[in-house]
Design an enzyme around this catalytic site. Structure first.
Site: not given
Length: 305
Positions: A63, A65, A123, A210
């Site tokens: 998932r 964000d 990522y 992040r």
């Protein structure tokens, strides 16, 4: 996998199907279907249902964000009716908004699961490091006007490699049962005006990348030294850590699986970084317990989800 090939349109696909999905997450509250907000999952399911003529439920590899993008989100679903490769891809894309697209569809065995068979997720966090604010890249890169030392950021990040308690980089609302994760690698490189944080691991906590990116920018600005992230790791307290970097710079670029599933290989995104020329699955995975377990060669495992 060649980028240009004719999609099969005569022979219906049967059994479980895997899809490669790309999306700009700016307009969505993340991947997961929500009752009160738009989600990528809801749009994908709605489009596939139009092709099938019946409801469809999909399961994703990981998932994302709110506001986060993806270039290789892997999902699987059990189609209620047979359709050809071309029908699924073209039909879904005809019914999807312009910020979501199905890249490919592939038949997989019934025991394939997009989430539970994934060996790793990767990522890339993209920072546009220049004095003036970005225009064409404003929706898919974070802007930093202060000069960043990418080499210092890279050195500071290496303490994160391996299996650790990442409580200092975990959002307060994270629902994971454990703060332990295994980072396979994290690299920070400068490519002209772009500074890219490239990270791969078995899985990630809510806002984890992040939060790491926010701390690395502090190092890159010269406000803290190379040992800053090591100091934060020891604290194990998110309230004592650094800022959370904006969602617009984060891209989910790969979900890795064992070769036995035969999923298509394709260039890693986002297209801003196409010049790097790296394709999915090129880097060897570490010989860690979770990889061995999900490949069917169990070892003692702990602290994995």
């Amino acid at each position: 996998m060649t980028l240009f090939r004719r999609l099969e349109e005569r022979h219906p696909l049967h059994g479980r199907l895997a899809l490669g999905v790309e999306y700009d997450g700016s307009a969505y509250c993340g991947w997961q279907r929500l009752k009160h907000s738009p989600s990528v999952q809801a749009e994908v399911e709605k489009a596939l249902a139009r092709v099938a003529g019946q409801p469809v439920t999909v399961h994703c590899s990981g998932r994302t964000d709110s506001g986060v993008h993806a270039t290789r989100q892997i999902v699987h679903f059990d189609p209620p009716v047979p359709r050809s490769e071309k029908a699924w891809v073209f039909g879904a894309n005809a019914n999807l908004p312009r910020d979501i697209a199905v890249r490919w569809v592939h038949e997989v065995p019934d025991d394939f699961h997009a989430r539970f068979k994934a060996l790793a997720r990767r990522y890339r966090y993209v920072i546009l490091n220049q004095p003036s604010r970005p225009v064409l890249e404003r929706a898919n890169a974070t802007w930093c006007r202060d000069p960043l030392d990418a080499d210092a950021m890279h050195r500071a990040a290496q303490v994160l490699v391996g299996e650790h308690d990442f409580s200092s980089f975990r959002a307060a609302g994270c629902q994971s049962k454990t703060p332990w994760r295994h980072l396979h690698f994290i690299e920070v490189h400068r490519h002209g005006p772009m500074v890219v944080v490239d990270v791969q691991g078995n899985a990630f906590l809510h806002h984890m990348i992040r939060n790491i990116a926010g701390a690395l920018v502090t190092v890159g600005r010269g406000e803290r030294g190379d040992g800053y992230l090591a100091e934060l790791m020891v604290l194990k307290d998110r309230t004592l850590s650094d800022v959370t970097a904006p969602a617009c710079g984060l891209h989910f670029v790969d979900s890795l699986y064992d070769d036995v599933w035969g999923l298509p290989r394709e260039p890693l995104g986002p297209n801003l970084l196409a010049f790097l020329g790296e394709w999915t699955g090129e880097r060897p995975l570490p010989d860690c317990p979770m990889v061995a377990f999900r490949r069917g060669r169990p070892k003692a495992i702990s602290n994995i989800e």
